[in-house]
Design a protein around this motif. Structure first.
Motif, PDB file in Angstrom:
ATOM      1  N   GLY A   1      33.154 -43.549 -33.304  1.00 22.26           N
ATOM      2  CA  GLY A   1      34.426 -43.217 -34.133  1.00 22.26           C
ATOM      3  C   GLY A   1      33.766 -41.430 -34.040  1.00 22.26           C
ATOM      4  O   GLY A   1      35.419 -41.105 -34.722  1.00 22.26           O
ATOM      5  N   ALA A   2      32.976 -40.666 -34.339  1.00 22.48           N
ATOM      6  CA  ALA A   2      33.480 -39.775 -34.437  1.00 22.48           C
ATOM      7  C   ALA A   2      34.303 -38.468 -33.442  1.00 22.48           C
ATOM      8  O   ALA A   2      34.717 -37.581 -34.268  1.00 22.48           O
ATOM      9  N   ALA A   3      33.802 -38.455 -32.521  1.00 23.36           N
ATOM     10  CA  ALA A   3      34.193 -38.130 -31.707  1.00 23.36           C
ATOM     11  C   ALA A   3      35.438 -38.924 -31.974  1.00 23.36           C
ATOM     12  O   ALA A   3      36.787 -37.198 -31.092  1.00 23.36           O
ATOM     13  N   VAL A   4      36.291 -39.531 -32.014  1.00 24.52           N
ATOM     14  CA  VAL A   4      38.047 -39.749 -31.700  1.00 24.52           C
ATOM     15  C   VAL A   4      38.628 -39.005 -33.483  1.00 24.52           C
ATOM     16  O   VAL A   4      39.746 -37.803 -33.477  1.00 24.52           O
ATOM     17  N   VAL A   5      37.355 -38.371 -34.711  1.00 22.94           N
ATOM     18  CA  VAL A   5      37.883 -37.574 -35.671  1.00 22.94           C
ATOM     19  C   VAL A   5      37.828 -35.863 -35.072  1.00 22.94           C
ATOM     20  O   VAL A   5      38.763 -35.954 -35.426  1.00 22.94           O
ATOM     21  N   ALA A   6      37.139 -35.928 -34.456  1.00 24.24           N
ATOM     22  CA  ALA A   6      36.684 -34.371 -34.105  1.00 24.24           C
ATOM     23  C   ALA A   6      38.116 -34.885 -32.492  1.00 24.24           C
ATOM     24  O   ALA A   6      38.486 -33.358 -32.890  1.00 24.24           O
ATOM     25  N   GLY A   7      38.666 -35.344 -31.489  1.00 28.87           N
ATOM     26  CA  GLY A   7      39.482 -35.149 -30.684  1.00 28.87           C
ATOM     27  C   GLY A   7      40.685 -34.987 -31.100  1.00 28.87           C
ATOM     28  O   GLY A   7      41.233 -34.446 -30.893  1.00 28.87           O
ATOM     29  N   LEU A   8      41.556 -35.628 -32.130  1.00 27.60           N
ATOM     30  CA  LEU A   8      42.381 -35.658 -33.287  1.00 27.60           C
ATOM     31  C   LEU A   8      42.514 -34.380 -34.374  1.00 27.60           C
ATOM     32  O   LEU A   8      43.300 -33.765 -33.692  1.00 27.60           O
ATOM     33  N   ALA A   9      40.969 -34.000 -34.516  1.00 29.10           N
ATOM     34  CA  ALA A   9      41.284 -32.642 -34.697  1.00 29.10           C
ATOM     35  C   ALA A   9      41.374 -30.912 -34.007  1.00 29.10           C
ATOM     36  O   ALA A   9      42.234 -30.351 -34.442  1.00 29.10           O
ATOM     37  N   HIS A  10      41.111 -31.006 -32.863  1.00 28.24           N
ATOM     38  CA  HIS A  10      40.624 -30.775 -31.527  1.00 28.24           C
ATOM     39  C   HIS A  10      42.509 -30.550 -30.865  1.00 28.24           C
ATOM     40  O   HIS A  10      42.969 -29.086 -31.279  1.00 28.24           O
ATOM     41  N   MET A  11      42.813 -31.561 -31.228  1.00 29.23           N
ATOM     42  CA  MET A  11      44.298 -31.934 -30.726  1.00 29.23           C
ATOM     43  C   MET A  11      45.135 -30.767 -31.706  1.00 29.23           C
ATOM     44  O   MET A  11      46.112 -30.327 -31.263  1.00 29.23           O
ATOM     45  N   ILE A  12      45.218 -30.962 -33.164  1.00 29.01           N
ATOM     46  CA  ILE A  12      45.820 -30.684 -33.979  1.00 29.01           C
ATOM     47  C   ILE A  12      45.900 -28.907 -33.972  1.00 29.01           C
ATOM     48  O   ILE A  12      47.174 -28.163 -34.568  1.00 29.01           O
ATOM     49  N   GLY A  13      44.463 -28.306 -33.704  1.00 27.69           N
ATOM     50  CA  GLY A  13      44.515 -27.057 -33.506  1.00 27.69           C
ATOM     51  C   GLY A  13      45.335 -26.710 -32.191  1.00 27.69           C
ATOM     52  O   GLY A  13      45.964 -25.752 -32.552  1.00 27.69           O
ATOM     53  N   ALA A  14      45.113 -27.045 -31.432  1.00 27.49           N
ATOM     54  CA  ALA A  14      45.389 -26.645 -30.841  1.00 27.49           C
ATOM     55  C   ALA A  14      47.203 -26.886 -30.465  1.00 27.49           C
ATOM     56  O   ALA A  14      48.381 -25.951 -29.415  1.00 27.49           O
ATOM     57  N   ALA A  15      47.634 -28.050 -31.000  1.00 30.50           N
ATOM     58  CA  ALA A  15      49.157 -27.930 -31.197  1.00 30.50           C
ATOM     59  C   ALA A  15      49.538 -26.948 -32.210  1.00 30.50           C
ATOM     60  O   ALA A  15      50.654 -26.711 -32.290  1.00 30.50           O
ATOM     61  N   ASP A  16      48.595 -25.822 -33.021  1.00 36.68           N
ATOM     62  CA  ASP A  16      49.542 -25.714 -33.781  1.00 36.68           C
ATOM     63  C   ASP A  16      50.622 -25.615 -35.012  1.00 36.68           C
ATOM     64  O   ASP A  16      51.693 -25.149 -35.044  1.00 36.68           O
ATOM     65  N   GLY A  17      49.773 -26.906 -35.799  1.00 41.07           N
ATOM     66  CA  GLY A  17      50.960 -27.795 -36.333  1.00 41.07           C
ATOM     67  C   GLY A  17      52.201 -28.023 -35.992  1.00 41.07           C
ATOM     68  O   GLY A  17      52.676 -29.172 -37.286  1.00 41.07           O
ATOM     69  N   LYS A  18      51.815 -28.764 -34.893  1.00 42.91           N
ATOM     70  CA  LYS A  18      53.397 -29.841 -34.589  1.00 42.91           C
ATOM     71  C   LYS A  18      52.710 -31.094 -34.148  1.00 42.91           C
ATOM     72  O   LYS A  18      51.842 -31.155 -34.193  1.00 42.91           O
ATOM     73  N   ALA A  19      53.890 -32.172 -34.113  1.00 38.34           N
ATOM     74  CA  ALA A  19      53.422 -33.440 -34.674  1.00 38.34           C
ATOM     75  C   ALA A  19      53.023 -33.769 -33.060  1.00 38.34           C
ATOM     76  O   ALA A  19      53.426 -33.531 -32.216  1.00 38.34           O
ATOM     77  N   LEU A  20      52.021 -34.676 -33.254  1.00 36.01           N
ATOM     78  CA  LEU A  20      51.184 -35.295 -32.072  1.00 36.01           C
ATOM     79  C   LEU A  20      51.807 -36.853 -31.631  1.00 36.01           C
ATOM     80  O   LEU A  20      52.857 -37.584 -33.053  1.00 36.01           O
ATOM     81  N   THR A  21      52.452 -37.008 -31.087  1.00 37.28           N
ATOM     82  CA  THR A  21      52.669 -38.387 -30.306  1.00 37.28           C
ATOM     83  C   THR A  21      51.875 -39.259 -30.301  1.00 37.28           C
ATOM     84  O   THR A  21      51.064 -38.930 -29.505  1.00 37.28           O
ATOM     85  N   ALA A  22      52.206 -40.578 -30.341  1.00 30.44           N
ATOM     86  CA  ALA A  22      51.473 -41.533 -30.117  1.00 30.44           C
ATOM     87  C   ALA A  22      50.796 -41.566 -28.244  1.00 30.44           C
ATOM     88  O   ALA A  22      49.946 -41.680 -27.552  1.00 30.44           O
ATOM     89  N   ASN A  23      51.405 -41.183 -27.255  1.00 29.49           N
ATOM     90  CA  ASN A  23      51.569 -40.573 -25.989  1.00 29.49           C
ATOM     91  C   ASN A  23      50.104 -39.621 -26.106  1.00 29.49           C
ATOM     92  O   ASN A  23      49.148 -40.125 -25.162  1.00 29.49           O
ATOM     93  N   ASP A  24      50.197 -38.684 -26.471  1.00 28.68           N
ATOM     94  CA  ASP A  24      49.479 -37.652 -26.723  1.00 28.68           C
ATOM     95  C   ASP A  24      48.068 -38.022 -27.311  1.00 28.68           C
ATOM     96  O   ASP A  24      47.353 -37.652 -26.553  1.00 28.68           O
ATOM     97  N   ILE A  25      47.931 -38.750 -28.296  1.00 22.47           N
ATOM     98  CA  ILE A  25      46.378 -39.095 -28.596  1.00 22.47           C
ATOM     99  C   ILE A  25      45.927 -40.558 -28.212  1.00 22.47           C
ATOM    100  O   ILE A  25      44.811 -40.359 -27.628  1.00 22.47           O
ATOM    101  N   THR A  26      46.879 -41.318 -27.859  1.00 22.21           N
ATOM    102  CA  THR A  26      45.708 -42.433 -26.364  1.00 22.21           C
ATOM    103  C   THR A  26      45.560 -41.747 -25.507  1.00 22.21           C
ATOM    104  O   THR A  26      44.583 -42.175 -25.235  1.00 22.21           O
ATOM    105  N   ARG A  27      46.027 -41.040 -24.904  1.00 17.64           N
ATOM    106  CA  ARG A  27      45.749 -39.864 -23.452  1.00 17.64           C
ATOM    107  C   ARG A  27      44.344 -39.272 -24.116  1.00 17.64           C
ATOM    108  O   ARG A  27      43.738 -39.365 -22.897  1.00 17.64           O
ATOM    109  N   GLU A  28      44.905 -38.287 -25.011  1.00 13.20           N
ATOM    110  CA  GLU A  28      43.920 -37.589 -24.557  1.00 13.20           C
ATOM    111  C   GLU A  28      42.611 -37.849 -26.159  1.00 13.20           C
ATOM    112  O   GLU A  28      41.076 -37.911 -25.196  1.00 13.20           O
ATOM    113  N   VAL A  29      43.191 -38.681 -26.501  1.00 13.66           N
ATOM    114  CA  VAL A  29      41.532 -39.289 -27.665  1.00 13.66           C
ATOM    115  C   VAL A  29      41.198 -40.728 -27.343  1.00 13.66           C
ATOM    116  O   VAL A  29      39.970 -40.565 -27.009  1.00 13.66           O
ATOM    117  N   PHE A  30      42.331 -41.385 -27.307  1.00 15.81           N
ATOM    118  CA  PHE A  30      41.881 -42.802 -27.561  1.00 15.81           C
ATOM    119  C   PHE A  30      41.422 -43.342 -26.005  1.00 15.81           C
ATOM    120  O   PHE A  30      40.456 -44.363 -26.070  1.00 15.81           O
TER     121      PHE A  30
END
Length: 352
Positions: free
Chosen positions: A161-190
Motif C-alpha cells: 500500500g505504501a509503495a502504491v502511494v509512493a509510486g503515484l507521487a513519483h509519477m506525479i513529480g515526473a509528469a510535472d503537473g500534467k494529469a496522469l491517465t489510467a493506462n499510466d498508473i496501471t502500467r507503472e504502479v499497479f
C-alpha cells in the motif's frame, strides 16, 4: 512546476487533508453529514480552525529524516527510528495500535529492522508520498519504502500500500503537473502490486472513475457504505479514487475523501498529499491553509522544511533538518489531546 513546488504541495496537502478530515474521523458518513454538513467543507475542530494528527507528524518526520540522511536508505532508517522513538514519548494523540507496539519494541532495544509488527494498517502509506517525490529512481524509492514501512509494520499488505502511494507521487513529480491517465498508473504502479485484493480494488477505483461513477456509488461498489476502515487495502484505493477522479482540483479531491467517512483524516491526508504534489501550494485553498493552527510545526516551518528537503534531494548531500522544540511539541500534544476529548464529547450530542 519544479521539485520544490511538488514537495511543498505534498507537505501542505498532507497537513490540510489531515486537518479537514480529523473532526469526522471514525464517524459513519450519515452521522458525519448530520453533525458537520455537506460540502463545501471547512475546518471544524476548534470553531473554524483545524489541527493535524499523526498523519502529518509522520510525514514531517520523514521529511526531516530524508534531509538528515540525503535519502540513503540505511541512514534514513536510523534517522527515522530515532525520531519515531522520541515522538512516541511526547504522547502523540491518535497513534495507531500497530505503530504504538512498534515504538514500544524500539524502546525495548529491538532493532529498527525487526521492530515492525504484523499489522496491515495504513501508517506506512500515510507517510510515503514524500518518499516517491524524493527518490531518484524506482529502485531508490522501493528501498526507502521498504525501510520506512518495516520499522512499524511487517505485513506485506502495508508495504505494498505504501509503495502504491509512493509510486503515484513519483509519477506525479515526473509528469510535472500534467494529469496522469489510467493506462499510466496501471502500467507503472499497479502492475507491480502482488496482493490480489489490493490490485483488484485499485483497478476498480480507476475503472469507476473512468466510467463517471460518483462518490456515493463508489462507496457502495467498494463496500464502504459505513466508511473507510484502517485496513490499507481499503484506505489506499479510496484515496486513489478521490485523487484520480478530481485531478487538478485539490478541494474536490479532499472533500470526496472526507465524505467517504470512517478513517477520514488518513484518507484525506493521502489524497491531499497526491493532489498537493500535483497542483502545488498555489492549488490548495488559501483559507484551508490559513485555518490550520499548528504550533510549533507552523506552515512557515513546513515551507522551510520543503526548501531544505529540495536542497538535499538536488545536491545529494546531508543537510541539517529544521528541528522543533521537544518541550513545545509535548505541550502542544497535551493541548491537542484535551481538544480532541472535548470534540469527542461534542460528537455524542444531537443531531442524530
Amino acid at each position: 512546476m519544479d521539485r520544490f513546488e511538488h514537495i511543498q504541495g505534498c507537505l501542505f496537502g498532507t497537513a490540510v487533508g489531515d486537518a479537514i478530515g480529523l473532526p469526522r474521523e471514525g464517524l459513519h458518513p450519515r452521522r458525519a453529514k448530520r453533525l458537520f454538513g455537506e460540502a463545501p467543507l471547512h475546518h471544524a475542530l476548534v470553531g473554524r480552525r483545524g489541527l493535524c494528527s499523526d498523519d502529518t507528524e509522520h510525514t514531517v518526520m520523514v521529511a526531516q529524516s530524508l534531509i538528515g540522511s540525503a535519502g540513503e536508505a540505511e541512514s534514513f532508517l536510523g534517522e527515522f527510528s530515532r525520531r519515531l522513538r522520541w515522538w512516541f514519548l511526547r504522547l502523540p494523540g491518535g497513534v495507531g495500535f500497530g505503530t504504538l507496539r512498534a515504538c514500544v519494541k524500539l524502546w525495548l532495544g529491538v532493532s529498527p529492522e525487526r521492530s515492525g509488527v504484523n499489522s496491515a494498517g495504513n501508517g506506512p502509506a500515510m507517510r510515503s508520498a514524500l518518499l516517491g517525490l524524493f527518490a531518484h529512481s524506482r529502485e531508490h524509492m522501493e528501498a526507502l519504502v521498504k525501510v520506512s514501512t518495516r520499522i512499524t509494520h511487517s505485513d506485506p499488505h502495508a508495504e505494498e500500500g505504501a509503495a502504491v502511494v509512493a509510486g503515484l507521487a513519483h509519477m506525479i513529480g515526473a509528469a510535472d503537473g500534467k494529469a496522469l491517465t489510467a493506462n499510466d498508473i496501471t502500467r507503472e504502479v499497479f502492475a507491480s502490486v502482488n496482493d490480489h485484493e489490493l490490485y483488484e480494488r485499485l483497478q476498480q477505483a480507476v475503472e469507476l472513475v473512468e466510467c463517471g461513477c460518483e462518490t456515493s456509488a463508489y462507496m457502495h461498489e467498494a463496500g464502504l457504505d459505513c466508511g473507510v476502515s484502517g485496513f490499507v487495502n481499503h484506505t489506499v484505493p479510496a484515496a486513489v479514487y478521490c485523487w484520480f477522479k478530481h485531478q487538478g482540483d485539490f478541494r474536490s479531491a479532499v472533500e470526496a475523501a472526507v465524505m467517504l467517512g470512517g478513517d477520514t483524516d488518513t484518507v484525506a491526508a493521502i489524497t491531499g498529499a497526491l493532489a498537493g504534489a500535483q497542483v502545488g501550494k498555489q492549488g490548495i485553498p488559501t483559507e484551508w491553509i490559513n485555518g490550520i493552527s499548528e504550533w510549533p510545526c507552523t506552515m512557515r516551518w513546513m515551507d522551510a522544511s520543503a526548501q531544505r528537503l529540495t536542497e538535499a534531494c538536488e545536491s545529494g548531500q546531508v543537510e541539517s533538518p529544521p528541528e522543533l522544540s521537544p518541550i513545545k511539541l509535548f505541550l502542544r500534544n497535551i493541548v491537542f489531546i484535551a481538544i480532541v476529548l472535548i470534540h469527542g464529547l461534542r460528537r455524542l450530542l444531537p443531531p442524530y
